[in-house]
Scaffold this motif. Structure first.
Motif, mmCIF file in Angstrom:
data_model
loop_
_atom_site.group_PDB
_atom_site.id
_atom_site.type_symbol
_atom_site.label_atom_id
_atom_site.label_comp_id
_atom_site.label_asym_id
_atom_site.label_seq_id
_atom_site.Cartn_x
_atom_site.Cartn_y
_atom_site.Cartn_z
ATOM 1 N N ASP B 131 -29.765 -18.386 5.224
ATOM 2 C CA ASP B 131 -30.115 -17.891 3.897
ATOM 3 C C ASP B 131 -30.446 -16.417 3.990
ATOM 4 O O ASP B 131 -31.233 -16.012 4.843
ATOM 5 C CB ASP B 131 -31.333 -18.661 3.370
ATOM 6 C CG ASP B 131 -31.610 -18.341 1.927
ATOM 7 O OD1 ASP B 131 -31.245 -19.157 1.074
ATOM 8 O OD2 ASP B 131 -32.173 -17.267 1.649
ATOM 9 N N LEU B 413 -31.335 -19.481 -8.848
ATOM 10 C CA LEU B 413 -29.879 -19.602 -8.713
ATOM 11 C C LEU B 413 -29.424 -20.874 -9.420
ATOM 12 O O LEU B 413 -30.148 -21.864 -9.459
ATOM 13 C CB LEU B 413 -29.451 -19.613 -7.241
ATOM 14 C CG LEU B 413 -29.360 -20.939 -6.497
ATOM 15 C CD1 LEU B 413 -28.697 -20.737 -5.174
ATOM 16 C CD2 LEU B 413 -30.717 -21.563 -6.329
ATOM 17 N N ASN B 431 -34.828 -12.301 -7.391
ATOM 18 C CA ASN B 431 -34.368 -11.107 -6.676
ATOM 19 C C ASN B 431 -32.907 -10.730 -6.905
ATOM 20 O O ASN B 431 -32.433 -9.728 -6.395
ATOM 21 C CB ASN B 431 -34.639 -11.285 -5.180
ATOM 22 C CG ASN B 431 -34.239 -12.676 -4.710
ATOM 23 O OD1 ASN B 431 -33.268 -13.239 -5.204
ATOM 24 N ND2 ASN B 431 -34.984 -13.248 -3.779
HETATM 25 S S1 SF4 Z 1 -35.735 -18.726 -4.256
HETATM 26 FE FE1 SF4 Z 1 -33.752 -17.828 -4.679
HETATM 27 S S2 SF4 Z 1 -33.490 -16.204 -3.191
HETATM 28 FE FE2 SF4 Z 1 -35.159 -17.508 -2.492
HETATM 29 S S3 SF4 Z 1 -34.212 -18.964 -1.074
HETATM 30 FE FE3 SF4 Z 1 -34.231 -19.913 -3.115
HETATM 31 S S4 SF4 Z 1 -32.277 -19.361 -4.029
HETATM 32 FE FE4 SF4 Z 1 -32.570 -18.018 -2.269
#
Ligand code: SF4
Lengths: 202, 470
Positions: B131, B413, B431
């Protein structure tokens, strides 16, 4: 990764140029959680009709080629997206060697990572192998990686080129992980010293 | 005199197992975090090759991307693909002997929030995860990278990663932050200055007074977005605040080990005179609360600004800005403060820690979410959620009109049920503002938790400083 030394099997002819990765494995099969199991959908759109029935004219559906281990194909095989699902699908079907006049670059690399040997030969040699392959189950070919030699059903041989490092990796079944595993002594030595130096992290 | 080293150099050297003449290196990995989306094929690869996980005790798994955030999710995940991925993670964790924080475990949450929370994340470590926001853990002075699925498999099998060393970049933020300006404004302002490619090929070390003054939560927000600035990782040298945060957490060193660890951690700083390939300096007093207007994190402006005209940009960026504005449905020259929103999302690994929620509660004090607005708070972990409930924050936010959700990536997401509808405009503490990131056709404005709260009150992008003085 499984070693590749000497492979004997039926060669299936697929005399098409520009076979792209979407033809090899369409995008609806990319949502899988596995690398295995994709063989069923290898060449899905050519292999099955809209109702999911087998198309009897497609080469891999013909009785003689259902167990094919080698694919003889046209130029620029594997073009299109970089999906590693394409070699995964070939491998899962049982194909471990693809012979063609040329390959798309990423697909070519992906093959080696997955224990598949892609062989580039001049068009006239490929044509000869295509003729052999047309003979179906009577046409078993042997690919000897050590000797870098293909022997046809009639005993004739065709030499081929392969990068020495990649040959080494295939012969020994070494993928990146396999290569790192060769350094396992160093990893163990590191872990030992590390445990003494930073016991809380080790 | 030994050659002065940067913090990055020191961590790198301490983990080097082997180096080839061409610089290709084998780096030892201390901790490996695993989530459901990028790991199934890696485990499958291990199985096919008959390999085991070399160090299951250095590996931890958590489902976060796909999980719904409604309270009944532990009973059943409706979406089949998501359910299969979560089940696969569960089965793989069991088969390979890896600790798992399952959906019904209070420790479950976003992978980059639970790592520090459980004490997996420690100074001087190398940490990887499939990730890109793994950079978050750099806030502890740990070298933390995102990796691909084949690398996940490589780390599982060998506890090492094949790497080439990046270059060193320093970002210094001098002075103290003005009132109403937070960690999120710092990092967005940095990206606004350097661009999304500014950190390419580099590991960034953030330093300077403003960074030192940040809490650990704030430092995590800064490092989280190092990747949006193009860097492979972000780092902040550990200090007393770092040690205090780590101390006593379940996986933190204990007893004699703790003393030894802290003694070592105190050596983790950039030596005087060490070489940086690139240096950027910002003055904290010039940073304002910011928002993004476009579809790249570098499309950032102070809230006092106006939507720019594409002609203000040069080269390919001009076309990109035109496309961004069309997607975002914005007219050049519109004051940012006039942009009305439909939704507020407070969450993600950028801003879903307890301090972020406290900040929101502070701005909301005595105020309500504007009528008709969809506003949700998604704590970063079950433990953050529990703590907020204990502190009375949850109750206040619910009374103010927020939807109080279970932990997960949620609307950061569009992979789980929390998504924007086409054209829906969202003030988001996440983000990434890429096209379709929060749902197909969804429009994202990135901002800080305080700014998100302000937007929730007025229903438009708002300068939080106005609410602070009144
Ligand atoms: S919160 Fe958003 S940026 Fe963070 S790991 Fe989950 S999908 Fe990825």
């Amino acid at each position: 990764m499984e070693k590749f030394t000497r492979l004997t099997g039926v060669a299936a002819p697929l005399p098409m140029v520009n076979v792209d990765t979407d033809m090899i494995i369409p995008k609806q099969f990319l949502k899988t959680i596995q690398r295995t199991g994709l063989g069923r959908n290898l060449f899905d759109e050519m292999r099955y009709d809209d109702d999911g029935n087998e198309n009897p004219d497609f080469v891999l559906n013909k009785p003689a080629y259902r167990e094919a281990k080698i694919l003889v194909a046209g130029a620029n095989f594997g073009c299109g997206s970089s999906r590693e699902h394409a070699p995964w699908a070939l491998l899962d079907f049982g194909i471990r060697c693809v012979i063609a006049p040329s390959f798309a670059d990423i697909f070519y690399n992906n093959c080696f990572k997955n224990g598949i040997l892609p062989i580039v030969l001049p068009q006239e040699e490929v044509d000869k192998l295509l003729d052999d392959a047309e003979r179906g189950a009577n046409a078993t070919i042997t690919v000897d990686l050590e000797k870098q030699e293909i022997s046809g059903p009639d005993g004739g041989t065709i030499p081929f080129e392969v990068d020495p490092f990649r040959k080494h990796c295939l012969l020994n079944g070494l993928d990146d992980i396999g290569l790192t595993m060769e350094k396992v002594d160093r990893i163990e030595a590191f872990e030992k010293a590390y445990a003494a130096r930073a016991p809380w992290a080790a | 005199m030994p050659q002065p080293k940067t913090l990055y150099d020191k961590i790198w050297d301490a983990h080097l197992v082997h180096e080839d003449p061409d610089g290709t290196s084998l780096l030892y990995i201390d901790r490996h975090l695993v989530h459901e989306v990028t790991s199934p094929q890696a485990f499958e690869g291990l199985r096919m090759a008959g390999r085991r996980v070399r160090c299951p005790e250095k590996t931890v798994a958590v489902p976060d991307h796909n999980v719904p955030t409604d309270i009944r999710r532990a009973e059943r995940i409706e979406d089949e693909m998501s359910r299969i991925q979560v089940e696969a993670l569960r089965a793989n964790a069991r088969e390979f002997g890896i600790e798992l924080y399952d959906v019904d475990d209070v420790r479950q949450g976003i992978v980059h929030i639970i790592g520090p929370e459980q004490g997996w994340t420690q100074p001087g470590m190398t940490i990887v995860c499939g990730d890109s926001h793994t950079a978050t853990h750099g806030a502890f002075g740990a070298l933390a990278h995102g990796i691909g699925t084949s690398e996940v498999e490589h780390v599982l099998a060998t506890q090492t990663l094949i790497q080439k060393k990046s270059k060193n970049m320093k970002v210094e933020v001098r002075g103290s932050l003005p009132l109403g300006v937070t960690a999120k404004d710092i990092v967005l302002s940095i990206i606004g200055r350097t661009g999304t490619a500014g950190g390419n090929g580099h590991v960034i070390e953030y330093c300077g007074e403003a960074i030192r003054e940040l809490s650990m939560e704030g430092r995590m927000t800064v490092c989280n977005m190092a990747i949006e600035g193009g860097a492979r990782a972000g780092l902040i040298a550990p200090d007393e605040k770092t040690f205090a945060y780590v101390k006593g957490r379940p996986h933190a060193p204990k007893g004699e080990d703790w003393e030894k660890a802290v003694a070592y951690w105190r050596t983790l700083f950039t030596d005087e005179g060490a070489h940086f390939d690139k240096v950027v300096v910002l003055d904290a007093s010039e940073i304002e609360p910011v928002v993004t207007w476009g579809t790249s994190p570098e499309d950032v402006l102070p809230i006092t600004g106006v939507v720019p005209h594409p002609d203000e940009f040069e080269g390919g960026k001009r076309e990109a800005a035109r496309r961004s504005l069309e997607y975002m449905g914005l007219e050049p020259g519109t004051p940012l403060r006039d942009i009305e929103i439909d939704t507020v999302f407070i969450g993600s690994c950028s801003n879903a820690r307890i301090e972020d929620l406290r900040e929101v509660a502070k701005v909301m004090e005595g105020r309500k979410v504007k009528e008709g607005l969809r506003a949700m708070v998604v704590p970063g972990s079950g433990l953050v959620r529990a703590q907020a409930e204990e502190e009375g924050i949850a109750q206040k936010l619910i009374e103010a009109g927020f939807d109080w959700r279970m932990a997960g990536c949620s609307m950061c997401l569009g992979m789980n049920p929390d998504q924007l509808a086409p054209g829906e405009r969202c003030a988001s503490t996440s983000n990434r503002n890429f096209e379709g990131r929060q749902g197909r056709g969804g429009r994202t404005h990135l901002l800080s938790p305080a700014m998100a709260a302000a937007a929730a009150i007025t229903g438009r992008l708002t300068d939080v400083r106005e609410l602070m003085s009144s």
